[in-house]
Design an enzyme around this catalytic site. Structure first.
Site, PDB file in Angstrom:
ATOM      1  N   ARG A 104       0.860  -1.187   0.000  1.00  0.00           N
ATOM      2  CA  ARG A 104       0.000   0.000   0.000  1.00  0.00           C
ATOM      3  C   ARG A 104       0.891   1.231   0.000  1.00  0.00           C
ATOM      4  NH1 ARG A 104      -2.267   0.071   6.263  1.00  0.00           N
ATOM      5  NH2 ARG A 104      -0.262   0.445   7.225  1.00  0.00           N
ATOM      6  N   ASN A 142      -5.434   7.472   4.124  1.00  0.00           N
ATOM      7  CA  ASN A 142      -5.072   6.777   5.352  1.00  0.00           C
ATOM      8  C   ASN A 142      -3.640   7.117   5.731  1.00  0.00           C
ATOM      9  OD1 ASN A 142      -6.048   4.634   7.275  1.00  0.00           O
ATOM     10  ND2 ASN A 142      -4.073   3.753   6.690  1.00  0.00           N
ATOM     11  N   GLU A 143      -3.490   7.609   6.927  1.00  0.00           N
ATOM     12  CA  GLU A 143      -2.161   7.840   7.502  1.00  0.00           C
ATOM     13  C   GLU A 143      -1.179   8.452   6.495  1.00  0.00           C
ATOM     14  OE1 GLU A 143      -0.917   4.169   9.363  1.00  0.00           O
ATOM     15  OE2 GLU A 143      -2.129   4.607  11.123  1.00  0.00           O
ATOM     16  N   GLU A 296      -8.002   4.876  15.436  1.00  0.00           N
ATOM     17  CA  GLU A 296      -7.565   3.474  15.406  1.00  0.00           C
ATOM     18  C   GLU A 296      -6.635   3.177  16.570  1.00  0.00           C
ATOM     19  OE1 GLU A 296      -5.574   2.166  11.879  1.00  0.00           O
ATOM     20  OE2 GLU A 296      -6.834   3.388  10.593  1.00  0.00           O
ATOM     21  N   GLU A 344      -1.760  -8.011   6.796  1.00  0.00           N
ATOM     22  CA  GLU A 344      -1.932  -7.870   8.253  1.00  0.00           C
ATOM     23  C   GLU A 344      -2.883  -8.942   8.787  1.00  0.00           C
ATOM     24  OE1 GLU A 344      -2.987  -3.704   8.517  1.00  0.00           O
ATOM     25  OE2 GLU A 344      -0.881  -3.190   8.854  1.00  0.00           O
ATOM     26  N   PHE A 346      -2.749 -11.253  10.891  1.00  0.00           N
ATOM     27  CA  PHE A 346      -2.833 -11.567  12.323  1.00  0.00           C
ATOM     28  C   PHE A 346      -2.992 -10.326  13.192  1.00  0.00           C
ATOM     29  CE2 PHE A 346      -0.561 -15.300  10.565  1.00  0.00           C
ATOM     30  CZ  PHE A 346      -1.565 -16.231  10.810  1.00  0.00           C
ATOM     31  N   HIS A 347      -3.204  -9.175  12.554  1.00  0.00           N
ATOM     32  CA  HIS A 347      -3.445  -7.976  13.358  1.00  0.00           C
ATOM     33  C   HIS A 347      -4.761  -8.152  14.115  1.00  0.00           C
ATOM     34  CE1 HIS A 347      -4.052  -3.844  14.542  1.00  0.00           C
ATOM     35  NE2 HIS A 347      -2.795  -3.622  14.212  1.00  0.00           N
TER      36      HIS A 347
END
Ligand code: GLA
Length: 644
Positions: A104, A142-143, A296, A344, A346-347
């Site tokens: 991303r 985003n961010e 978040e 991600e 397993f986030h």
């Protein structure tokens, strides 16, 4: 009403899961979902072919379920077709490597093709959803924080430099380009800092980071204006991320968003996580000028040096209410449902791979109930009598080349000052002297590592002390002008007059070094040769190369006093000292005699009490179980109005 919810990615799931999601959201009291953050390839699978049907159904379903939507523009992650068609819009690293599609944030914000595509998709979303009844806010991108050093960026950087410096001789002067034969005779000779033989010019590196912040902000503003034009009543935000790599000056950006929204992931599994939570929340409240939103955080996860640490039972609640106590308009998470794949995978999530019959989801249900019962207005905010300074460009400058020690850590120094005040149970705000010279009416201001200081800010600090304020300045402050040229005559240049002293020599020590000071204080890592010029010495170096010389000084200036800390005090020593200074400045703890593990925060009429320790703790007539939270009316002695 406080927001409770988080990132929701229905595009990753078959449609039958959506109805389950909404049912579970209702069960947990979730009232907001951030939708569409990375959904561009599902919204526009081919150039100009749009698939909005699924998003229509998602928004309607959420609305019917009583869940509002923070609708994102998906511009942080480009579809594969775009990057194939516009390889020139892929970012180039400082080493000249053009990155490839596959993750991303792989775009150059200066690329005209990227900007046009971003405006287009944001405009389509605005056209279609600006009046959707579920829409609570727009979440742009985003961010923001991507870095690119390509030739298109170079051209944009030159324009920015021309606007800032006006002419080349001013730039040459500001950048001290006579050092190592860098004097520019044509704008075309200047590019972004790229891989070079040895150290680059720090002023060049610093201006590039400022440029990136402004360039990314332009990208945000373009989208914001489109969205606002479609419906001026819907607030527009973007989620701020903090990190050493992020070239975004959030204190400046804050003026351009309708709500300051912040992502925060503590990285210490121990009590440091609680301290970081308080730090991030206080900083966000400062950016937001008094109100903000936690957009978040990880529901059940703290990342610690490459390892995921599961939050102990009750910690999700404690952290979430910690942000709320410190002014957040709610508690939101990344993410709602844990994905089956993707980078991600397993986030953590409110609905984990194991499903809703899990500790994290059960805790979310209880937390949702607590948040529903809390009656706080956005304008109810904690009130502080002490503030700490924050300045992103000083952070960037202290990451630059040529510094006197490799372990200089701006963020660490600011966190340490905040932590000392936190442990002294003092409610703390932030001020931003690089953006505004309004220093408020705080009784005390702590200035850690404020390396860059303008003449105007220096004057504001002098006026603040002259009028009765207490200023505490640490080493590495006031060293340079905003363009990073050193202030001559001795450190800490901008503060010399108000501090009544100067530093003539730095003595960086080995990492882990310990230096004893008089007055039972301990320091290490960094010491300085201080000459007083009116200030009194409060503590001397007791050993080491500067034994007998002043280490901590205090200067009476007008009606106030200004302290200088020439050394890296240990946490305990800094806490002792700041606690004493605060007491003498009349700054009171939130409550007297709080047990060490207990955090207390007042927000409006509410008093939040957190027990971060493993044993029961007592505050007045309140018994806090280990890890427990109690929320009471601050004025009225009565039953808890909510509980964790
Ligand atoms: C940030 C991003 C999310 C996700 C999380 C993971 O908050 O916005 O998309 O990557 O980090 O920690």
């Amino acid at each position: 009403m406080l927001f409770f919810g988080g990132d929701y990615n229905p595009e990753q799931w078959p449609e039958e899961v959506w109805a389950q999601d909404v049912a579970l959201m209702r069960q947990a009291g979730v009232n907001i979902a951030t939708v569409g953050v990375f959904a561009w390839s599902d919204l526009e699978p081919e150039p100009g072919r749009y698939e909005f049907g699924w998003l229509d159904r998602v928004l309607d379903l959420l609305h019917d379920g009583g869940v509002q939507v923070a609708l994102a523009t998906p511009t942080a992650s480009l579809p594969p077709w775009f990057t194939l068609a516009h390889p020139e819009a892929l970012p180039v690293t400082a080493d000249g490597v053009r990155l490839t599609h596959g993750s991303r944030d792989t775009y150059c914000v200066s690329s005209p093709a990227y900007r046009a595509a971003a405006r287009n998709i944001a405009g389509r979303l605005a056209e279609r959803y600006a009046h959707h009844p579920a829409l609570a806010m727009w979440h742009v991108h985003n961010e923001y924080g991507t870095d690119c050093r390509c030739d298109v960026t170079a051209a944009a950087f030159r324009l920015w430099l021309q606007k800032k410096h006006g002419d080349l001789s001013t730039l040459n002067e500001a950048w001290t380009t006579s050092f190592w034969s860098q004097r520019y005779s044509d704008w075309a000779q200047i590019g972004p800092p790229r891989a070079t033989q040895y150290m680059p010019n720090p002023a060049h590196v610093l201006d590039f980071r400022r440029f990136l912040s402004d360039e990314l902000l332009d990208g945000f503003i373009e989208q914001r204006d489109l969205l606002r034009a479609a419906n001026p009543d819907v607030p527009v935000t973007t989620n701020f991320v903090q990190g050493g790599w992020v070239s975004v000056d959030h204190a400046r950006w804050a003026e351009e968003v309708d709500i300051v929204a912040v992502d925060h992931y503590p990285d210490d599994a121990g009590a440091g996580a609680e301290e970081q939570t308080a730090f991030a929340a206080d900083l966000a409240r400062g950016w937001g000028g008094g109100s903000w939103l936690l957009m978040e955080t990880g529901p059940n996860l703290i990342y610690t040096s490459g390892r995921m640490h599961a939050k102990e039972p009750g910690r999700l609640t404690r952290h979430s209410l910690g942000y709320v106590a410190r002014g957040s308009g709610g508690a939101m998470y990344f993410q709602w449902r844990q994905p089956r794949g993707g980078a991600e995978l397993f986030h953590s999530a409110l609905v984990p791979h194991a499903g809703p019959d899990t500790p994290v989801f059960r805790e979310a249900i209880a937390l949702g109930r607590t948040l529903r019962n809390l009656d706080v207005a956005a304008t109810d905010q904690p009130a502080a009598r002490v503030a700490v300074t924050w300045d992103a460009p000083s952070w960037w400058a202290l990451q630059g080349p040529g510094l006197p020690a490799g372990d200089i850590d701006y963020l660490g120094a600011v966190r340490q000052a905040h932590r000392a005040l936190y442990r002294a149970k003092l409610q703390t705000d932030f001020v931003f002297p690089g953006v505004s010279t309004d220093l408020g009416d705080y009784r005390m201001i702590v200035v850690p590592h404020l390396y860059l200081v303008s003449d105007e800010a220096a004057a504001a600090f002098r006026d603040y002390v002259a009028a009765g304020g207490t200023l505490v300045v640490t080493y590495l402050s006031g060293i340079a002008e905003p363009d990073s040229r050193i202030r001559l005559g001795g450190y800490p240049g901008a503060f010399r007059e108000v501090l009544g002293m100067r530093v003539v020599e730095w003595h960086p020590q080995a990492p882990g070094a310990t230096v004893a000071l008089s007055a039972d204080l301990t320091a290490g890592r960094w010491i300085e040769r201080v000459e007083t010029a009116g200030a009194e010495t409060i503590s001397l170096y007791a050993d080491g190369p500067l034994a007998g010389a002043p280490a901590i000084t205090r200067n009476r200036y007008g009606a106030g006093s200004a302290w200088y800390l020439s050394t890296a005090l240990t946490d305990d020593s800094l806490q002792t000292l700041l606690h004493e200074i605060a007491a003498s400045a009349g700054v009171e703890p939130v409550l007297p005699d709080l047990p060490s593990d207990v955090e207390a925060v007042r927000r409006g009429d509410l008093l939040f009490l957190f027990n971060h320790g493993g044993r029961p703790a007592t505050v007045g007539d309140v018994v806090l179980p280990p890890g427990g939270v109690r929320i009471r009316s601050a004025d009225v002695e009565g039953a808890p109005v909510g509980r964790g």
